[in-house]
Write a protein that holds these residues in place. Structure first.
Motif, short mmCIF file in Angstrom:
data_model
loop_
_atom_site.label_atom_id
_atom_site.label_comp_id
_atom_site.label_asym_id
_atom_site.label_seq_id
_atom_site.Cartn_x
_atom_site.Cartn_y
_atom_site.Cartn_z
N GLU A 191 0.85 -1.19 0.00
CA GLU A 191 0.00 0.00 0.00
C GLU A 191 0.89 1.25 0.00
O GLU A 191 1.96 1.25 0.56
N PRO A 192 0.38 2.33 -0.63
CA PRO A 192 1.21 3.54 -0.78
C PRO A 192 1.80 4.03 0.55
O PRO A 192 2.99 4.31 0.64
N GLU A 193 0.97 4.07 1.57
CA GLU A 193 1.44 4.64 2.83
C GLU A 193 2.62 3.84 3.38
O GLU A 193 3.64 4.38 3.78
N LYS A 194 2.45 2.53 3.32
CA LYS A 194 3.48 1.66 3.84
C LYS A 194 4.76 1.80 3.01
O LYS A 194 5.87 1.77 3.53
N ARG A 195 4.58 1.97 1.70
CA ARG A 195 5.70 2.07 0.80
C ARG A 195 6.54 3.30 1.14
O ARG A 195 7.77 3.24 1.20
N TRP A 196 5.87 4.43 1.39
CA TRP A 196 6.62 5.65 1.71
C TRP A 196 7.36 5.50 3.02
O TRP A 196 8.48 5.95 3.17
N ARG A 197 6.71 4.80 3.97
CA ARG A 197 7.38 4.63 5.25
C ARG A 197 8.61 3.74 5.08
O ARG A 197 9.66 3.99 5.67
N MET A 198 8.49 2.72 4.24
CA MET A 198 9.65 1.85 3.99
C MET A 198 10.79 2.64 3.33
O MET A 198 11.95 2.49 3.69
N LEU A 199 10.40 3.49 2.37
CA LEU A 199 11.41 4.29 1.70
C LEU A 199 12.12 5.20 2.68
O LEU A 199 13.33 5.35 2.66
N TRP A 200 11.32 5.79 3.57
CA TRP A 200 11.90 6.69 4.56
C TRP A 200 12.88 5.93 5.44
O TRP A 200 13.97 6.40 5.74
N ARG A 201 12.48 4.71 5.85
CA ARG A 201 13.36 3.95 6.73
C ARG A 201 14.68 3.64 6.03
O ARG A 201 15.75 3.72 6.60
N GLU A 202 14.57 3.30 4.76
CA GLU A 202 15.79 3.00 4.01
C GLU A 202 16.64 4.26 3.86
O GLU A 202 17.86 4.23 4.00
N PHE A 203 15.96 5.37 3.56
CA PHE A 203 16.66 6.64 3.43
C PHE A 203 17.41 6.97 4.70
O PHE A 203 18.58 7.37 4.70
N ALA A 204 16.74 6.77 5.85
CA ALA A 204 17.29 7.18 7.14
C ALA A 204 18.44 6.31 7.59
O ALA A 204 19.14 6.64 8.55
#
Lengths: 331, 325, 302
Positions: free
Chosen positions: C12-25
């Protein structure tokens, strides 16, 4: 009694990833004798290819051999120096890869790629190496080799490229060749040719072969012995004929039953229920227990490999409830 | 091959024509060069005479027609300011710019590719972190400010290197160049480094990315399985594969180096084409601006053609359009 | 079939952005750079409130205070923390206002270039044929010439001014977006879900904006970030060469140019501090963009 060509004991190959350690190879033991063809069978992710790469010391980081022993001609390879492994690779142990489209360097000519493989192990002149390269291509049935040597990989078909890869692997008549699904990417007709060719060439030079595949039918046609892998462990080994005729492990049985040609027309194709487990989250005990119709409380611990009591020639199985066809036939 | 080259050259003609129209019409809209050329106390008749002698009284389309007619004969007009043929003026400044650009590219390649290889072969290591961060820094440094800092550090504070001009030049093979004298080399060093840093960062990133994409490929593993040594794998198998994008970029960036040398030449007072174009824009010396753009466009086209031809020799899979069919 | 089949592997989009953020961080350098970007943006937006002096207000600027070194105090007790420039302006204040201008030019030109480039890229990819050929020829033409040269010529023709600089920057940037979006969109267009949407009778705009565009977002984000940094740098260069913003609205580039004359006499601060601020700005945007590229690039994912 002399030691077999290759002896692997309790091999553990791990990948340290962000999500945790993946035990891709989880306590594998196997032997290969001189000139023997061993089929290493399993689904993708079962650890069969990683086992092959472990033998050659070709694991990409973060993969590493965590413990265990790999003895080749009596020499321990786990912990051997990089230089020692390099000298061994291509000379004593060679490997053939799955996708012939990817195994040859696209920007180097065929002759460059064969000659470098010759000269890296034998101090011979460029001219002599060139002659050997042409001879190697002829051996694997490539017409007008002199001409083809000047070509680039993209000018070859997939089957031809795999023949080139085989020619390179057999250049130094290695004692062992590890073939990692070398026919999976090819057409069925070419598959049969390549298998036949490999068998013939290995028999001629007395080369032992580890044939990694997911396809039991291929092993049926060419193998001496077979080892079935599931989730990083070998669940069953034995002579090909015995295993196919009377699989003892429920997983092997499932694999054999799902080969289409063994099913009767109109009958529903047998399938193993469920999916292969994630290597990060293996079930407790026998990794196959969630998909196994015979599973019970005992299967919550990992079974040891045990000799099947009514078999000879190294038939072993890792199961608490092996299927015994014998019971039906004996009575 | 010949068909390909001819087709490309014909296309180039069209591009040149388009550029000349755009530039000519565009510049026509900008200010009146007469204002700048004549002294402030010039009277009306002097003005009229100047306008007539420069051909500025004719309609735009006629002016362009005259320009085009002369251009095909190699005459791109006479500089209002220097009063010599603009093409001659540009060609006289070209060696200095080419020398600077080539020197910068050599620095970028010789340092950038090894550093990129090093970083790419050990991703995540301390060396990789330092090299990658350094390359982003190199990308981020505004060229003109970086030039000022180089001058401040090496000329003003340390006093090691001169900060402006080309110094004494000598001749090698009949070409006037700074490479010939020690003084010339000393003058060349700072501007060349200044021009090189951005491309150096680019080389590092390009090489690093290429190595990271190539190393996991099967043919690298297969080469290892043959027993090929690691240095040979990196220097022959991997490098030859990533050379294709690198050569493309070197070619394309050589053009951009010539363009970017405007900034460096302005700061270091390097007497090349770049400084000339900035001066000419400021003085509204139209014939020089037009001639500069046409010459640079032509150089770009030539460089691109050479790059495309190099492609085919480097990557056997590439077949030039018009050759295979 | 009642709905367009969703891509089964995409979370789901929301989860995807959170995953991206975690990887970014996971990359601390990138997080630090993001924080710096935020601080710089805040400083730029709030510059009229936090700057010690209004550098445009001639009544508060004293020519007698010109070229005072950092840390000087004038007779009225006013601290020039970073010194003053040739006109006696407080450097810190001038830099804050300059940063505001530089960021504004960079972001506005970036956003406009994205809007223009993405639209043309989508049009080219979706309509194909002659339209595609025409747009892509223009793109090739634009990309064939270095940014700085095209911008130089445009400004030589247009003259100075914020609007003209922004126009020139949009003109040199849009082609990057058009090319990237067209490439991605062509790949997306060939996928099954687009066929499914067409067969269900969805309108073209709905398919393009509702289905294809979201898949083009990763390259747009990465290129957009890098291009904003590039635009800021280009604007500074143009202003330095005297072709960008007018003297009355000094961006960071112009401040540096003003200090050039004093650099050789050792009055380094007039050029060095605005340059450092410019460098930090571009560097942190680039670090963020670099990390985004790693996170969003499917080719490097394990």
């Amino acid at each position: 009694m002399t030691e077999p060509l290759l002896v692997i004991r309790d091999l553990e190959t791990h990948f340290d990833t962000r999500q945790g350690t993946v035990k891709a190879v989880n306590g594998v033991s196997l032997e290969v004798s001189r000139g023997e063809v061993l089929g290493l069978v399993g689904e993708s992710g079962s650890g069969k290819s990683i086992t092959g790469f472990s033998i050659l010391g070709l694991l990409d980081p973060p993969g590493r051999i965590a413990s265990g022993s790999i003895r080749f001609k009596g020499e321990e390879l786990v912990g051997a120096s990089q230089e020692r492994m390099r000298r061994l690779r291509g000379k004593d142990i060679a490997m053939i890869f799955q996708d012939p489209m990817m195994t040859l360097n696209p920007v180097l000519r065929i002759d460059t790629q064969i000659i470098e493989a010759i000269q890296v192990h034998d101090k011979v002149s460029h001219k002599a190496a060139h002659a050997r390269a042409a001879e190697a291509l002829r051996r694997v049935g490539i017409p007008s080799p002199e001409e083809r040597l000047k070509a680039y990989p993209h000018q070859f078909s997939g089957g031809m490229r795999q023949r080139v890869a085989i020619a390179i692997a057999l250049l130094h008549s290695p004692a062992l060749v590890i073939a990692d699904e070398p026919t999976t990417a090819l057409d069925v007709t070419i598959q049969a040719q390549i298998i036949h060719e490999m068998q013939k060439l290995c028999a001629e030079s007395g080369t032992a072969l580890i044939w990694i595949t997911h396809d039991l039918a291929v092993i049926d046609s060419m193998g001496d012995r077979v080892a079935v892998m599931y989730a990083g462990r070998i669940v069953e080994t034995g002579a090909v004929r015995d295993v196919i005729a009377a699989p003892a492990h429920p997983y092997t049985r499932g694999l054999i039953d799902s080969v289409p040609s063994r099913n009767h027309r109109g009958q529903r194709l047998a399938q193993i229920p469920g999916m292969a487990p994630s290597p990060l989250n293996l079930p407790q005990g026998c990794a196959f227990n969630p998909r196994c119709t015979f599973a019970d409380a005992a299967c919550q611990v990992v079974p040891d490999e045990t000799d099947l009591d009514n078999e000879r020639n190294g038939r072993r199985v890792r199961c608490f409830h092996p299927i015994r066809l014998a019971q039906e036939t004996v009575s | 091959m010949l068909v390909f080259i001819i087709r490309r050259l014909l296309q180039s003609m069209l591009v040149l024509l388009a550029v000349s129209i755009v530039v000519f019409v565009g510049l026509y809209a900008v200010g009146d060069p007469v204002d700048i050329l004549l002294p402030d106390d010039a009277n009306q008749s002097e003005r009229q005479a100047a306008i007539r002698s420069l051909g500025l009284d004719k309609p735009l389309i006629t002016q362009y027609g005259i320009f085009l007619g002369k251009a095909v004969q190699g005459d791109l007009g006479t500089s209002f300011v220097f009063n010599i043929p603009s093409i001659e003026l540009i060609l006289s400044r070209m060696p200095a710019t080419l020398e600077l650009a080539l020197c910068a590219m050599v620095i970028a390649v010789l340092i950038g590719i090894p550093l990129g290889l090093w970083a790419g072969l050990k991703p995540g290591s301390a060396a990789d972190e330092v090299i990658t961060t350094g390359s982003i820094l190199g990308f981020s440094l505004p060229g003109f400010w970086q030039g000022l800092m180089l001058i401040m550090i090496f000329s003003v504070w340390l006093g090691w290197l001169p900060s402006n001009g080309r110094g004494t030049t000598g001749t090698i093979f009949g070409i006037e160049t700074s490479f010939a004298t020690w003084d010339g080399l000393r003058h060349l060093l700072l501007p060349a480094i200044n021009l090189a840093l951005f491309k150096l960062a680019m080389m590092i990133r390009l090489t690093r990315a290429g190595v990271r994409e190539t190393m996991p490929l099967d043919f690298v593993k297969f080469a290892r399985a043959k027993g090929v040594s690691e240095p040979r794998i990196v220097l022959v198998h991997v490098l030859k594969n990533i050379l294709v994008p690198i050569v493309t970029v070197i070619g394309m960036e050589l053009g951009s180096l010539i363009a970017f040398s405007t900034v460096t030449e302005t700061i270091f007072a390097w007497p090349g084409m770049g400084k000339l174009i900035i001066d000419s824009i400021n003085k509204l010396d139209r014939p020089v601006v037009v001639a500069y753009l046409l010459v640079v466009t032509m150089m770009f086209i030539l460089i691109n053609l050479v790059v495309d031809l190099l492609y085919a020799t480097l990557d056997p899979r590439v077949r030039l359009k018009g050759v295979s069919e | 079939m009642s709905a367009v089949p969703a891509n089964p592997t995409a979370p789901e989009p929301e989860k995807r952005w959170r995953m991206l953020w975690r990887e970014f961080a996971e990359n601390r350098r990138a997080v630090a750079a993001l924080v710096v970007c935020g601080l710089l943006l805040a400083a730029a937006l709030l510059s009229p409130l936090i700057a010690p002096q209004n550098p445009y207000d001639l009544t508060v600027i004293d020519m007698f205070d010109s070229r005072m070194p950092p840390g000087s105090v004038n007779p009225d007790g006013f601290h020039y923390w970073l010194g003053t420039d040739g006109q006696g302006r407080d450097m810190l204040s001038a830099m804050l206002y300059g940063l505001r201008l530089s960021l504004m030019v960079g972001v506005v030109s970036g956003v406009l270039a994205i809007a223009f480039g993405v639209s043309l890229g989508l049009v080219a990819a979706y309509w194909g044929g002659f339209v595609d050929a025409l747009i892509m020829r223009v793109v090739d033409f634009m990309l064939g010439f270095p940014t700085i040269m095209v911008a130089l010529i445009l400004l030589a023709v247009l003259g100075q001014g914020v609007d003209k600089v922004i126009f020139a920057l949009v003109m040199v940037q849009w082609a990057y977006f058009a090319r990237a979006v067209r490439g991605t969109a062509l790949i997306e267009r060939g996928k099954e879900y687009v066929d499914a949407a067409v067969s269900l009778g969805f309108s073209r705009p709905r398919i393009v904006f509702g289905h294809i565009l979201p898949n083009c977002l990763p390259p747009i984000i990465v290129i957009g970030t890098m291009q904003i940094a590039h635009a800021i740098s280009t604007e500074a260069t143009l202003s330095f060469l005297g072709l960008g913003l007018p003297i009355t609205e000094p961006s960071l580039g112009l401040l540096i140019a003003n200090g050039f004359a004093y650099l050789l006499s050792g009055q380094y601060w007039i050029s060095v501090y605005p340059g450092l601020l410019l460098l930090v700005t571009i560097f942190s945007i680039n670090v963020v963009g670099d990390r985004l590229r790693d996170v969003l690039n499917p080719r490097l994912q394990k």
